[in-house]
Write a protein that holds these residues in place. Structure first.
Motif, PDB file in Angstrom:
ATOM      1  N   VAL A 289       5.873 -10.004  -6.321  1.00  0.00           N
ATOM      2  CA  VAL A 289       4.686  -9.146  -6.370  1.00  0.00           C
ATOM      3  C   VAL A 289       4.395  -8.571  -4.987  1.00  0.00           C
ATOM      4  O   VAL A 289       4.134  -7.365  -4.841  1.00  0.00           O
ATOM      5  N   ARG A 290       4.422  -9.413  -3.964  1.00  0.00           N
ATOM      6  CA  ARG A 290       4.091  -8.942  -2.608  1.00  0.00           C
ATOM      7  C   ARG A 290       5.099  -7.923  -2.095  1.00  0.00           C
ATOM      8  O   ARG A 290       4.737  -6.968  -1.398  1.00  0.00           O
ATOM      9  N   LYS A 291       6.400  -8.104  -2.461  1.00  0.00           N
ATOM     10  CA  LYS A 291       7.434  -7.182  -1.997  1.00  0.00           C
ATOM     11  C   LYS A 291       7.627  -5.985  -2.932  1.00  0.00           C
ATOM     12  O   LYS A 291       8.467  -5.123  -2.668  1.00  0.00           O
ATOM     13  N   GLY A 292       6.859  -5.958  -4.042  1.00  0.00           N
ATOM     14  CA  GLY A 292       6.998  -4.848  -4.979  1.00  0.00           C
ATOM     15  C   GLY A 292       8.292  -4.867  -5.762  1.00  0.00           C
ATOM     16  O   GLY A 292       8.737  -3.823  -6.260  1.00  0.00           O
ATOM     17  N   ARG A 293       8.870  -6.052  -5.912  1.00  0.00           N
ATOM     18  CA  ARG A 293      10.115  -6.187  -6.689  1.00  0.00           C
ATOM     19  C   ARG A 293       9.743  -6.601  -8.105  1.00  0.00           C
ATOM     20  O   ARG A 293       9.910  -7.750  -8.512  1.00  0.00           O
ATOM     21  N   TRP A 294       9.240  -5.653  -8.877  1.00  0.00           N
ATOM     22  CA  TRP A 294       8.626  -5.948 -10.163  1.00  0.00           C
ATOM     23  C   TRP A 294       9.616  -6.509 -11.177  1.00  0.00           C
ATOM     24  O   TRP A 294       9.226  -7.237 -12.093  1.00  0.00           O
ATOM     25  N   GLY A 295      10.873  -6.204 -11.034  1.00  0.00           N
ATOM     26  CA  GLY A 295      11.868  -6.723 -11.962  1.00  0.00           C
ATOM     27  C   GLY A 295      12.095  -8.218 -11.843  1.00  0.00           C
ATOM     28  O   GLY A 295      12.742  -8.820 -12.703  1.00  0.00           O
ATOM     29  N   PHE A 296      11.558  -8.826 -10.776  1.00  0.00           N
ATOM     30  CA  PHE A 296      11.745 -10.260 -10.554  1.00  0.00           C
ATOM     31  C   PHE A 296      10.450 -11.064 -10.755  1.00  0.00           C
ATOM     32  O   PHE A 296      10.413 -12.245 -10.443  1.00  0.00           O
ATOM     33  N   VAL A 297       9.425 -10.427 -11.265  1.00  0.00           N
ATOM     34  CA  VAL A 297       8.162 -11.135 -11.454  1.00  0.00           C
ATOM     35  C   VAL A 297       8.236 -12.090 -12.641  1.00  0.00           C
ATOM     36  O   VAL A 297       7.697 -13.202 -12.602  1.00  0.00           O
TER      37      VAL A 297
END
Length: 244
Positions: free
Chosen positions: A169-177
């Motif tokens: 979430v913090r890095k904006g890597r939404w595919g890994f949430v």
């Protein structure tokens, strides 16, 4: 002594082999015994990146001593640096900080690395007198907990899974949430026959798990292999690279 600071990593067979090489003649076969590791060069040090290992650190690999964090972290960096594009090794203090302070306590630990571009994340876990290992397979979204004592520690991999979600979430890597799965000892690993601290060689096992996972090797070692593996790890630390 010049190369290793002590005789800890040397087997008597290696001494005979070296003598035969130097003098080009045969020497009598040695008795099957270990050389004493008590003689040491007190000022001996190994320096690698930010790590400095003294003889006090290296001597934890002798006999059934307990490994310390300095040895664990430098060896982990050697493993990571063998395939730096694919692997990230977390400092041994990472999990304790995460457990006590939550994500805010460790969010800056990866400010210069995108862990979601790696294949494997390796996290040594030190709980009281026992070492274990969490391995994160990033492409397959799996968190696997390796423990030679096969204890049931559900909190540890779940903490890691929550960390990965917060980091995404913090890095904006939404595919890994979402989509992370937690496994316990998913692969068959050598077990430890007795609980720590009586089985101090078990403390070496997470280091061997790291090496095998990164090199794609099976966990084919057992408790009887620990003295040999301790000598090998000592040499690898002194040479600052993994050895066959």
């Amino acid at each position: 002594m010049q190369q290793y600071g002590s005789l800890i990593p040397i087997h008597v067979d290696e001494v005979v082999e070296k003598l035969q090489e130097i003098f080009s003649e045969s020497f009598s076969q040695p008795h099957r015994s270990r050389l004493s590791g008590t003689a040491m060069v007190r000022g001996f040090q190994v320096t690698y990146k930010r790590h400095v290992l003294t003889m006090d650190d290296l001597s934890t690999l002798y006999g059934q001593n307990w490994l310390n964090d300095q040895v664990m972290n430098m060896y982990g960096d050697l493993v990571m640096d063998s395939t730096p594009e694919k692997v990230h090794f977390f400092n041994s203090f990472f999990y304790d900080k995460l457990r006590t302070n939550g994500y805010d306590g460790v969010k800056r630990w990866t400010k210069n690395v995108d862990i979601f571009r790696k294949d494997l994340l390796l996290m040594p876990i030190h709980l009281e007198v026992h070492w274990s290992l969490v391995c994160v397979d990033v492409p397959h979204r799996t968190v696997t907990y390796f423990d030679s004592q096969r204890t049931l520690n559900r909190r540890c991999p779940k903490h890691i899974a929550k960390y990965l979600q917060a980091e995404a979430v913090r890095k904006g890597r939404w595919g890994f949430v979402h989509g992370w799965k937690v496994h316990k000892n998913r692969l068959k690993i050598p077990s430890c026959d007795s609980p720590c601290p009586s089985c101090c060689p078990a403390l070496c096992r997470p280091l061997q798990y790291c090496k095998c996972l990164v090199l794609g090797q099976l966990f084919s070692f057992g408790q009887q292999d620990m003295p040999r593996l301790r000598r090998l790890m000592y040499k690898e630390l002194c040479h600052c690279k993994l050895l066959p």
